[in-house]
Design a protein around this motif. Structure first.
Motif, short mmCIF file in Angstrom:
data_model
loop_
_atom_site.label_atom_id
_atom_site.label_comp_id
_atom_site.label_asym_id
_atom_site.label_seq_id
_atom_site.Cartn_x
_atom_site.Cartn_y
_atom_site.Cartn_z
N LEU A 30 0.82 -1.22 0.00
CA LEU A 30 0.00 0.00 0.00
C LEU A 30 0.86 1.27 0.00
O LEU A 30 0.62 2.18 -0.82
CB LEU A 30 -0.97 -0.01 1.18
CG LEU A 30 -2.08 -1.08 1.10
CD1 LEU A 30 -2.95 -1.03 2.36
CD2 LEU A 30 -2.93 -0.89 -0.15
N PRO A 31 1.86 1.39 0.87
CA PRO A 31 2.73 2.57 0.79
C PRO A 31 3.51 2.65 -0.52
O PRO A 31 3.73 3.75 -1.03
CB PRO A 31 3.68 2.40 1.99
CG PRO A 31 2.99 1.47 2.90
CD PRO A 31 2.19 0.55 2.04
N TYR A 32 3.92 1.50 -1.04
CA TYR A 32 4.67 1.48 -2.30
C TYR A 32 3.84 2.10 -3.43
O TYR A 32 4.30 3.03 -4.11
CB TYR A 32 5.06 0.05 -2.65
CG TYR A 32 5.73 -0.10 -4.00
CD1 TYR A 32 7.00 0.42 -4.22
CD2 TYR A 32 5.09 -0.76 -5.05
CE1 TYR A 32 7.63 0.28 -5.45
CE2 TYR A 32 5.71 -0.89 -6.28
CZ TYR A 32 6.97 -0.38 -6.49
OH TYR A 32 7.57 -0.50 -7.71
N PHE A 33 2.63 1.62 -3.60
CA PHE A 33 1.78 2.16 -4.67
C PHE A 33 1.33 3.59 -4.35
O PHE A 33 1.14 4.41 -5.25
CB PHE A 33 0.58 1.26 -4.90
CG PHE A 33 0.94 -0.04 -5.58
CD1 PHE A 33 1.49 -0.05 -6.85
CD2 PHE A 33 0.74 -1.26 -4.94
CE1 PHE A 33 1.83 -1.24 -7.48
CE2 PHE A 33 1.08 -2.45 -5.55
CZ PHE A 33 1.62 -2.44 -6.84
N GLY A 34 1.17 3.90 -3.07
CA GLY A 34 0.81 5.25 -2.68
C GLY A 34 1.89 6.26 -3.04
O GLY A 34 1.60 7.36 -3.53
N LEU A 35 3.13 5.89 -2.84
CA LEU A 35 4.25 6.78 -3.18
C LEU A 35 4.38 6.95 -4.69
O LEU A 35 4.71 8.04 -5.18
CB LEU A 35 5.55 6.22 -2.59
CG LEU A 35 5.69 6.37 -1.07
CD1 LEU A 35 6.79 5.47 -0.53
CD2 LEU A 35 5.97 7.83 -0.71
N ILE A 36 4.13 5.88 -5.44
CA ILE A 36 4.15 5.99 -6.90
C ILE A 36 3.05 6.95 -7.36
O ILE A 36 3.28 7.80 -8.24
CB ILE A 36 3.97 4.60 -7.54
CG1 ILE A 36 5.23 3.77 -7.34
CG2 ILE A 36 3.64 4.72 -9.03
CD1 ILE A 36 5.12 2.34 -7.85
N ALA A 37 1.87 6.83 -6.75
CA ALA A 37 0.76 7.74 -7.09
C ALA A 37 1.13 9.18 -6.75
O ALA A 37 0.79 10.12 -7.49
CB ALA A 37 -0.50 7.31 -6.35
N LEU A 38 1.82 9.37 -5.63
CA LEU A 38 2.24 10.71 -5.23
C LEU A 38 3.22 11.30 -6.25
O LEU A 38 3.12 12.49 -6.61
CB LEU A 38 2.88 10.67 -3.85
CG LEU A 38 3.46 11.99 -3.31
CD1 LEU A 38 2.38 13.05 -3.22
CD2 LEU A 38 4.13 11.77 -1.97
#
Length: 331
Positions: A30-38
């Motif tokens: 979840l943080p991995y994909f969240g950071l990519i989205a950011l």
């Protein structure tokens, strides 16, 4: 420490927990994909790429952690179900650009042969002995020098290995190898096409390439430090002992607690090699459970930097030496 005593100490920790595994998947993916989205949002907002680029360090650290979860699946230590570990391992392999079954086969070979001078070459860092280096052709010596150069070994090499080499049908030995290669390549292609037709291929390259470059370099550096230090254990086949190879041929990399988390406690590499069925979340706990494990080589970050200069294994001195030392003693 006798092997039977080690087994008694280690066995209780070699039990995976499905609840812990699911939680790790959640707190990593979840943080991995969240950071990519950011990163994508920042680029869309018109923020200069040079200001967005440093942020890629964080998802790269999460990608290292994703690889550790993948790694645990290959050892059947992540969950209780081997079937689910194979499925999850393939998914994580797509994210880390790694073909599951081939990497599993080669890595398990590494565990069975680490520190054995006669069985080098599979799943490890190319290491020549002084005698081998002196007796080989100048062209192979040149290739070896280029391979061991830090710029290649921790920069170009890791990126090539994961992004390009892992896409090619090289060293395929089983039907499972071929199936995994097909799954990983099709999975990566599906992600590229999906992103390209939604947000654009340009954004995929701007975000994914720096992440995989940093993560692959960090991963190779971790592996290098844990098996390439001066007093590392190497022995001929008739003298080689798997327990000695684990305790004396695998270091303990003393990292800050937060980096232990990102690297899935793989820094306690001596414990991991004693029993690869120990889940990543039990490695640190087991290491601190007994003083016997402290006999392994401990290396902090500052001490590890000079290890990049190590070059050849000297069978006479029974240690790895730098190119400068080789020139002084053998030229």
């Amino acid at each position: 420490m006798k092997r039977i005593t080690i087994n008694n100490i280690v066995r209780p920790y070699a039990k995976p927990s499905n609840a812990r595994a699911i939680w790790q998947l959640a707190n990593t993916l979840l943080p991995y994909f969240g950071l990519i989205a950011l990163m994508f949002w920042m680029l869309q907002a018109g923020i200069h790429y040079l200001l967005v680029l440093p942020l890629s360090i964080l998802p790269a650290l999460f990608l290292v952690r994703i690889f550790i979860l993948f790694h645990d699946c290959t050892h059947s230590s992540f969950m209780t179900s081997k079937k689910w570990m194979t499925v999850i391992g393939h998914v994580l392999g797509i994210l880390t650009f790694t073909s599951y079954h081939q990497w599993q086969r080669e890595h398990l070979t590494h565990h069975r042969t680490v520190g054995n001078l006669q069985q080098r070459g599979v799943g490890d860092v190319w290491t020549m002995t002084v005698d081998e280096y002196q007796q080989t052709s100048w062209l192979k010596r040149l290739g070896y020098r280029l391979y061991r150069h830090p710029f290649f070994l921790f920069g170009i090499g890791p990126f090539y290995m994961f992004v390009i080499n892992q896409r090619l049908p090289i060293a395929m030995k089983t039907k499972k190898d071929w199936i995994s290669l097909l799954i990983s390549n099709l999975g990566i292609l599906a992600i590229i096409l999906t992103v390209s037709f939604t947000v654009g291929f340009k954004y995929y390259l701007m975000i994914q390439l720096p992440i995989i470059f940093i993560a692959s370099s960090l991963g190779v550096w971790l592996f290098f430090v844990q098996h390439q230090y001066e007093e590392v254990y190497w022995a001929d086949s008739d003298e080689w002992d798997i327990t000695e190879a684990a305790l004396k041929g695998s270091s303990v990399y003393k990292l800050p607690r937060i980096l232990d988390w990102f690297t899935g406690n793989i820094a306690y590499h001596n414990v991991h090699h004693l029993n690869a069925r120990i889940p990543n979340y039990n490695l640190r706990k087991l290491f601190h459970s007994t003083k016997a494990f402290r006999n392994s080589k401990e290396i902090n970050i500052l001490e590890s930097i000079h290890l990049a200069t190590l070059y050849l294994y000297d069978e006479r001195l029974k240690k790895l030496i730098s190119r400068r030392t080789f020139k002084k003693q053998y030229s």
